[in-house]
Motif scaffolding. Structure first.
Motif, PDB file in Angstrom:
ATOM      1  N   TRP A 102       0.827  -1.205   0.000  1.00 53.48           N
ATOM      2  CA  TRP A 102       0.000   0.000   0.000  1.00 53.48           C
ATOM      3  C   TRP A 102       0.858   1.251   0.000  1.00 53.48           C
ATOM      4  CZ3 TRP A 102      -3.052  -2.630   4.459  1.00 53.48           C
ATOM      5  CH2 TRP A 102      -3.937  -3.584   3.915  1.00 53.48           C
ATOM      6  N   TYR A 105       1.905   1.765  -3.551  1.00 53.30           N
ATOM      7  CA  TYR A 105       0.842   2.327  -4.395  1.00 53.30           C
ATOM      8  C   TYR A 105       0.625   3.800  -4.085  1.00 53.30           C
ATOM      9  CZ  TYR A 105      -3.312   2.455  -7.276  1.00 53.30           C
ATOM     10  OH  TYR A 105      -4.212   2.760  -8.265  1.00 53.30           O
ATOM     11  N   ASP A 106       0.695   4.164  -2.825  1.00 51.32           N
ATOM     12  CA  ASP A 106       0.510   5.554  -2.428  1.00 51.32           C
ATOM     13  C   ASP A 106       1.542   6.454  -3.085  1.00 51.32           C
ATOM     14  OD1 ASP A 106      -0.714   7.618  -0.938  1.00 51.32           O
ATOM     15  OD2 ASP A 106       0.779   7.423   0.653  1.00 51.32           O
ATOM     16  N   TRP A 199      -4.002   3.215   5.752  1.00 51.80           N
ATOM     17  CA  TRP A 199      -3.977   3.023   4.303  1.00 51.80           C
ATOM     18  C   TRP A 199      -5.375   2.980   3.694  1.00 51.80           C
ATOM     19  CZ3 TRP A 199       0.779   3.930   3.101  1.00 51.80           C
ATOM     20  CH2 TRP A 199       1.817   3.504   3.937  1.00 51.80           C
ATOM     21  N   VAL A 202      -5.814   4.901   0.512  1.00 53.01           N
ATOM     22  CA  VAL A 202      -5.053   4.311  -0.604  1.00 53.01           C
ATOM     23  C   VAL A 202      -5.866   3.199  -1.252  1.00 53.01           C
ATOM     24  CG1 VAL A 202      -2.939   3.095  -1.240  1.00 53.01           C
ATOM     25  CG2 VAL A 202      -2.861   4.908   0.483  1.00 53.01           C
ATOM     26  N   ARG A 205      -8.672   4.434  -3.346  1.00 54.11           N
ATOM     27  CA  ARG A 205      -8.270   5.072  -4.606  1.00 54.11           C
ATOM     28  C   ARG A 205      -7.635   4.111  -5.603  1.00 54.11           C
ATOM     29  NH1 ARG A 205      -4.164   7.929  -3.898  1.00 54.11           N
ATOM     30  NH2 ARG A 205      -3.716   7.684  -1.673  1.00 54.11           N
TER      31      ARG A 205
END
Length: 268
Positions: A102, A105-106, A199, A202, A205
């Motif tokens: 995560w 990805y963030d 998270w 995240v 999204r």
């Protein structure tokens, strides 16, 4: 022994086997890549390229005094994907390894990845403010000291974890995987960073399909965390494993493998 150097100069270890779509496996807190052995073999046999990854301060990777925060672990994952020039990769994170995914990805978004799987990791460890799916007993009032003596026994969940999976790994490898010492300053700092993270935004999204696998009888948090956060993203799905504690890949390796493979087969 394949290694590469991260963007901040740390030697990181990985294992790369098989062909096909790449699946990257960052393990949980203190766990080496060998803890994924039952998943690595099954995924490779199913036609995937499998990359086991020792995060910094884990397995055979270096353990510097710096970079022991979840954001840097996410950046390390990015460095690995760039080093191997991976595209359309599947990131499968177990426990704290899911937080590293995560974090990746963030920071970097979906450009190099096609799917995400998390295994029994709540997206927010701290309870309160309408979220009661965190680590049992962890609140914003005690988050600064809760893990001072390591990960506590919550007295919850599966009290006698299934051990057949771990025994099979020992047999396959000819010895037990080397788990790291959780009490070093480096790993304590990492655990604190992990505890303070949230998270949920995240996951909400994410623009790629993502599967949240939860152990019905996790010792660390309620399994309902997965459904609660999956409700925020139509690309999220949930599998809850019965008779399963936190270490799903060891407690229920066949069910864990089946859930991952079914999820990937539906999203070629």
């Amino acid at each position: 022994m394949p290694n590469f150097t991260s963007g901040d100069g740390v030697r990181l270890h990985y294992e790369d086997e098989g062909d096909g779509r790449p699946v990257v496996l960052p393990a949980g807190f203190c766990a080496p890549l060998e803890s994924w052995e039952l998943q690595r073999r099954e995924l490779a046999a199913a036609g995937y390229r499998v990359i086991g990854f020792d995060r910094r301060s884990h397995g055979r990777s270096e353990s510097p005094a710096y970079g022991q925060r979840m954001s840097r672990h996410g950046a390390d994952l990015h460095d690995l994907l760039v080093e191997l020039d991976l595209r359309d990769a599947v990131l499968v994170g177990g426990s704290q390894g899911a937080s590293a995914v995560w974090a990746y990805y963030d920071l970097f978004g979906p450009a190099r990845i096609g799917a995400v799987v998390s295994i029994d990791q709540t997206p927010r460890m701290v309870n309160g403010d309408g979220w009661e799916h965190g680590f049992y007993g962890l609140t914003k009032e005690n988050v600064g000291t809760f893990f001072a003596d390591g990960v506590p026994d919550t007295g919850r969940g599966l009290r006698q974890p299934r051990t057949a999976g771990f025994a099979r790994i020992v047999e396959l490898l000819g010895g037990a995987p080397a788990f790291a010492d959780p009490g070093t300053p480096e790993r304590r700092a990492l655990l604190q960073s992990h505890a303070e993270a949230d998270w949920r935004d995240v996951i909400a999204r994410m623009e790629v399909p993502n599967l949240l696998i939860a152990g019905r009888d996790s010792q660390l948090w309620p399994c309902e965390h997965a459904a609660a956060v999956a409700a925020t993203n139509p690309l999220s799905s949930v599998v809850t494993l019965e008779d399963c504690g936190h270490a799903a890949n060891l407690d229920q390796p066949e069910a864990t493998n089946a859930a991952i493979l079914e999820f990937l087969a539906a999203r070629p």
